[in-house]
Design a protein around this motif. Structure first.
Motif, PDB file in Angstrom:
ATOM      1  N   ALA A  61      44.782  44.620  41.625  1.00 53.72           N
ATOM      2  CA  ALA A  61      44.647  43.218  41.204  1.00 53.72           C
ATOM      3  C   ALA A  61      44.458  43.193  39.690  1.00 53.72           C
ATOM      4  O   ALA A  61      44.007  44.173  39.113  1.00 53.72           O
ATOM      5  N   ASN A  62      44.807  42.098  39.072  1.00 56.00           N
ATOM      6  CA  ASN A  62      44.600  41.995  37.626  1.00 56.00           C
ATOM      7  C   ASN A  62      43.552  40.922  37.331  1.00 56.00           C
ATOM      8  O   ASN A  62      43.843  39.733  37.421  1.00 56.00           O
ATOM      9  N   HIS A  63      42.366  41.345  36.965  1.00 57.67           N
ATOM     10  CA  HIS A  63      41.291  40.404  36.675  1.00 57.67           C
ATOM     11  C   HIS A  63      41.096  40.169  35.174  1.00 57.67           C
ATOM     12  O   HIS A  63      40.084  39.602  34.767  1.00 57.67           O
ATOM     13  N   CYS A  64      42.077  40.628  34.370  1.00 58.77           N
ATOM     14  CA  CYS A  64      41.987  40.374  32.925  1.00 58.77           C
ATOM     15  C   CYS A  64      42.235  38.880  32.688  1.00 58.77           C
ATOM     16  O   CYS A  64      43.276  38.345  33.074  1.00 58.77           O
ATOM     17  N   ALA A  65      41.273  38.191  32.057  1.00 59.45           N
ATOM     18  CA  ALA A  65      41.393  36.742  31.849  1.00 59.45           C
ATOM     19  C   ALA A  65      42.010  36.423  30.489  1.00 59.45           C
ATOM     20  O   ALA A  65      42.688  35.404  30.335  1.00 59.45           O
ATOM     21  N   ALA A  66      41.766  37.262  29.500  1.00 52.96           N
ATOM     22  CA  ALA A  66      42.312  37.052  28.156  1.00 52.96           C
ATOM     23  C   ALA A  66      42.094  38.333  27.357  1.00 52.96           C
ATOM     24  O   ALA A  66      41.277  39.176  27.721  1.00 52.96           O
ATOM     25  N   THR A  67      42.851  38.436  26.277  1.00 49.55           N
ATOM     26  CA  THR A  67      42.751  39.620  25.431  1.00 49.55           C
ATOM     27  C   THR A  67      42.721  39.187  23.974  1.00 49.55           C
ATOM     28  O   THR A  67      43.390  38.220  23.603  1.00 49.55           O
ATOM     29  N   VAL A  68      41.946  39.880  23.178  1.00 46.80           N
ATOM     30  CA  VAL A  68      41.951  39.659  21.729  1.00 46.80           C
ATOM     31  C   VAL A  68      42.537  40.916  21.096  1.00 46.80           C
ATOM     32  O   VAL A  68      42.015  42.016  21.282  1.00 46.80           O
ATOM     33  N   LEU A  69      43.667  40.732  20.385  1.00 41.60           N
ATOM     34  CA  LEU A  69      44.359  41.869  19.778  1.00 41.60           C
ATOM     35  C   LEU A  69      44.319  41.712  18.263  1.00 41.60           C
ATOM     36  O   LEU A  69      44.924  40.778  17.726  1.00 41.60           O
ATOM     37  N   ASN A  70      43.592  42.594  17.599  1.00 43.86           N
ATOM     38  CA  ASN A  70      43.422  42.483  16.136  1.00 43.86           C
ATOM     39  C   ASN A  70      43.066  41.061  15.745  1.00 43.86           C
ATOM     40  O   ASN A  70      43.608  40.491  14.786  1.00 43.86           O
TER      41      ASN A  70
END
Ligand SMILES: [Zn+2]
Length: 432
Positions: free
Chosen positions: A417-426
């Motif tokens: 399952a993918n529980h990643c809600a958001a990502t901050v990249l640099n």
């Protein structure tokens, strides 16, 4: 989560508050270097945490209460994009330190043949395996390859990955290897995350050179490496050193050429058979990857070095193997261990670091905490970017991932399952 629906700009100030568990990965001990032995499970957890980022960097880390008292923030709060994590957890963006994203299509015939019982080496001998990916890459334009890589980078970010090592290795001519590296560079320039490129001209001996591998090694050393180095298309040179690919002597030749041209080295080691590792330590390799077969003497040598053992259990899973690398033996001996996807069309078609972590827990007996350090800070060490990546500390790059779970152990627990809600990249917030 109250957050902007659009991607933010790197210059925006971002404040993440009400983080249930904030995994800083800051070391409790004063020891520097990659995490090893019992330090590999130290996550540096802050409950009800907050992180302030500005200009792509992490500015401060603490509790939500401390963050809201910050004088700069009180004055500038209206200019800040505030993300109320509402109890979700935040950890450093994953560092996927071993991927092969420059290929054209999946290898579905190999997949079926393997199900019917053929081995990795039998498939390669029948014209499948790495060699079957070469013709399509040689024929495909740089732009089309770059678009494929770009799509993969976006998918990776949607699963929490912010730094990716990307290898060439499916062209195996000077032109197509350089084209593959250019495709990586092109895709990387349009992605807010960080890409570290690796020349893997020594992936396998191409058909044209079968029986005269030395001629091919000379092309790698005298043409591919100098040209990739001159054009700054790669930071690392990788070699697949194993009985189906390149010998130890050939690997040393290739490492010598890499070092001569200012590139660092890493290698696929011990996937199919054991190779003595100690002779390679003089090249200060960033990592030895796979490590299914490794002897006790080499393990005690590695425990004294910063070379990372990068384990890629996705390959063992996808090949249907019963055996996995002995992570416990490595960690308990003091070898720093990283985890990576080994994303590739033949043996590990996954972009999911949480999947690799889940396999590490269930099949290699790594604890969830060890798996998280392996997927973040030790991955950063494996790419020599630990000064800027892999932990949430002031001054480091703002690479974060928000997971919609309450407890870090849920990341490897909910496999598939993918529980990643958001990502901050640099510093760029990318909602899923
Ligand atoms: Zn690989």
């Amino acid at each position: 989560m109250t957050t902007a629906k659009r991607e933010s700009r790197p210059s925006d100030a971002l404040l993440l508050v009400n983080v249930g568990q904030l995994l800083t990965l800051c070391a409790g001990s004063t020891k520097s270097g990659p995490r090893r032995a019992s330090d590999q499970k130290e996550l540096g957890i802050i409950v009800d945490g907050a992180v302030l980022c500005l200009g792509g960097k992490i500015i401060s880390v603490g509790t939500t209460k401390e963050a809201l008292r910050d004088p700069w923030l009180r004055k500038n709060r209206r200019k800040v994009i505030e993300i109320d994590c509402g109890g979700k957890m935040v950890l450093p963006g994953f560092v996927d330190s071993h991927t092969h994203p420059v290929f054209v299509g999946p290898r579905l015939v190999d997949f079926e043949k393997r199900i019917e019982g053929a081995s990795y080496e039998e498939i390669a001998a029948a014209g499948g395996g790495i060699r079957s990916s070469l013709e399509p890459v040689r024929k495909t334009s740089k732009g089309a390859l770059a678009r494929k890589v770009a799509t993969v980078l976006q998918e990776m970010a949607a699963h929490g990955t912010t730094t990716v090592e990307a290898k060439s290795g499916y062209g195996l001519t000077v032109e197509s290897e350089l084209k593959s590296l250019e495709a990586i560079q092109g895709a990387a320039s349009a992605w807010p995350g960080t890409v570290i490129a690796t020349l893997l001209g020594a992936h396998v001996v191409p058909k044209e050179f079968q029986g005269c591998s030395q001629k091919y090694v000379e092309i790698v050393c005298k043409e591919m490496i100098p040209r990739a180095a001159r054009r700054k298309l790669a930071q690392f040179v990788d070699v697949f050193c194993d009985r189906a690919a390149f010998t130890s002597t050939e690997t040393e030749q290739i490492f010598e050429a890499a070092v001569k041209h200012g590139l660092s080295v890493r290698a696929h080691m011990g996937q199919l058979s054991e190779t003595a590792l100690s002779p390679f330590l003089r090249f200060n390799p960033a990592s030895f990857d796979h490590m299914d077969h490794v002897n006790e003497d080499d393990i005690s040598q590695l425990a004294k070095h910063d070379t990372i053992a990068t384990l890629v259990p996705g390959a063992n899973y996808f090949l249907g193997l019963k055996e996995y690398p002995d992570a416990r033996r490595l960690i308990d001996a003091g070898v720093p261990v990283a985890l990576a996807t080994d994303y590739n069309p033949g043996t590990s078609p996954t972009i999911s670091m949480p999947m690799a972590m889940s396999l590490a827990c269930t099949h290699m007996k790594m604890s969830p905490a060890e798996a998280i350090a392996a997927a973040t800070i030790n991955g950063a060490w494996a790419l020599r970017v630990a000064d800027n990546k892999g932990s949430i500390e002031p001054g480091k790059d703002a690479d974060l991932t928000i997971f919609a779970v309450r407890d870090y152990r849920e990341i490897p627990y909910w496999f598939g399952a993918n529980h990643c809600a958001a990502t901050v990249l640099n510093g760029v917030l990318t909602p899923k």
